[in-house]
Design a protein around this motif. Structure first.
Motif, mmCIF file in Angstrom:
data_model
loop_
_atom_site.group_PDB
_atom_site.id
_atom_site.type_symbol
_atom_site.label_atom_id
_atom_site.label_comp_id
_atom_site.label_asym_id
_atom_site.label_seq_id
_atom_site.Cartn_x
_atom_site.Cartn_y
_atom_site.Cartn_z
ATOM 1 N N LYS A 7 0.889 -1.025 -0.288
ATOM 2 C CA LYS A 7 0.326 -0.030 -0.253
ATOM 3 C C LYS A 7 1.266 0.929 -0.023
ATOM 4 C CE LYS A 7 -0.135 -0.750 4.785
ATOM 5 N NZ LYS A 7 -0.764 -0.596 6.280
ATOM 6 N N ALA A 8 0.521 2.281 -0.905
ATOM 7 C CA ALA A 8 0.850 3.674 -0.324
ATOM 8 C C ALA A 8 1.647 4.847 1.164
ATOM 9 C CB ALA A 8 0.203 4.505 -0.821
ATOM 10 N N LEU A 9 2.496 4.395 1.535
ATOM 11 C CA LEU A 9 3.028 4.677 2.116
ATOM 12 C C LEU A 9 2.738 6.665 2.914
ATOM 13 C CD1 LEU A 9 7.191 3.549 2.030
ATOM 14 C CD2 LEU A 9 5.332 2.488 3.141
ATOM 15 N N SER A 10 2.841 7.054 4.331
ATOM 16 C CA SER A 10 2.679 8.192 4.370
ATOM 17 C C SER A 10 3.726 9.079 3.111
ATOM 18 C CB SER A 10 3.018 8.447 6.205
ATOM 19 O OG SER A 10 3.495 9.720 6.397
ATOM 20 N N SER A 11 2.388 10.443 3.499
ATOM 21 C CA SER A 11 3.076 11.564 2.136
ATOM 22 C C SER A 11 4.699 11.772 2.817
ATOM 23 C CB SER A 11 1.829 12.390 2.116
ATOM 24 O OG SER A 11 1.663 12.771 2.558
ATOM 25 N N ILE A 41 7.146 -1.905 -3.231
ATOM 26 C CA ILE A 41 7.309 -0.646 -1.849
ATOM 27 C C ILE A 41 7.550 0.136 -3.740
ATOM 28 C CG2 ILE A 41 8.984 1.104 -1.052
ATOM 29 C CD1 ILE A 41 10.277 -1.902 0.316
ATOM 30 N N LYS A 42 7.733 -0.215 -4.707
ATOM 31 C CA LYS A 42 7.983 1.117 -5.876
ATOM 32 C C LYS A 42 6.632 0.641 -6.429
ATOM 33 C CE LYS A 42 10.275 3.120 -7.008
ATOM 34 N NZ LYS A 42 10.026 4.506 -7.130
ATOM 35 N N HIS A 44 3.217 0.596 -5.237
ATOM 36 C CA HIS A 44 3.049 1.107 -4.315
ATOM 37 C C HIS A 44 3.038 2.834 -4.448
ATOM 38 C CE1 HIS A 44 -0.643 -1.779 -4.250
ATOM 39 N NE2 HIS A 44 0.979 -2.897 -4.282
ATOM 40 N N ASN A 45 4.542 3.358 -4.278
ATOM 41 C CA ASN A 45 5.159 4.021 -4.059
ATOM 42 C C ASN A 45 6.388 4.848 -5.297
ATOM 43 O OD1 ASN A 45 4.041 4.102 -1.273
ATOM 44 N ND2 ASN A 45 5.024 2.683 -1.591
ATOM 45 N N GLN A 46 4.928 5.366 -6.567
ATOM 46 C CA GLN A 46 6.052 4.941 -8.083
ATOM 47 C C GLN A 46 6.647 6.305 -7.647
ATOM 48 O OE1 GLN A 46 3.397 4.891 -10.771
ATOM 49 N NE2 GLN A 46 3.115 3.273 -10.465
ATOM 50 N N ASP A 47 6.710 7.413 -7.187
ATOM 51 C CA ASP A 47 7.321 8.626 -7.614
ATOM 52 C C ASP A 47 8.524 8.588 -6.041
ATOM 53 O OD1 ASP A 47 5.888 9.384 -9.369
ATOM 54 O OD2 ASP A 47 4.126 9.885 -8.902
ATOM 55 N N LEU A 48 8.161 7.567 -4.803
ATOM 56 C CA LEU A 48 9.051 7.938 -3.800
ATOM 57 C C LEU A 48 10.854 7.638 -3.585
ATOM 58 C CD1 LEU A 48 9.324 8.188 -0.668
ATOM 59 C CD2 LEU A 48 8.313 5.608 -0.529
#
Length: 97
Positions: A7-11, A41-42, A44-48
């Motif tokens: 899932k997406a991590l905290s912003s 991780i990537k 669900h958080n593509q821009d991280l």
């Protein structure tokens, strides 16, 4: 096996960085964790930015940079993949179900 990182991590998380040895036995659990969890991780958080830095003989560690430049880290040497997952989840504020 349910993945706590599916899932997406905290912003507030701005960057995750793993530092580990390519072949050292103390980094074995961290290598297994990264291989298994990096794609999830990537996804669900593509821009991280998720950085993996390898250097021979360094202690395995994970760093997280948060908003306002706050950085936290955790030591991962000699931990199993499951223990690394638990430590990284705690570092990132991800709660296991």
């Amino acid at each position: 096996m349910s993945n706590v990182f599916a899932k997406a991590l905290s912003s507030t998380v701005r960057e995750i960085r793993f530092v580990l040895s390519q072949s050292g036995s103390a980094s074995s659990g961290t290598r297994k964790f990264v291989l298994a969890n990096y794609p999830v991780i990537k996804k669900h958080n593509q821009d991280l930015p998720v950085l993996i830095r390898e250097a021979e003989g360094v202690p395995a560690r994970a760093f997280a940079r948060f908003e306002r430049g706050v950085e936290k880290s955790v030591e991962l040497d000699d931990l199993s993949s499951a223990e690394v997952e638990s430590e990284v989840a705690q570092l990132l504020g991800v709660h296991k179900k």
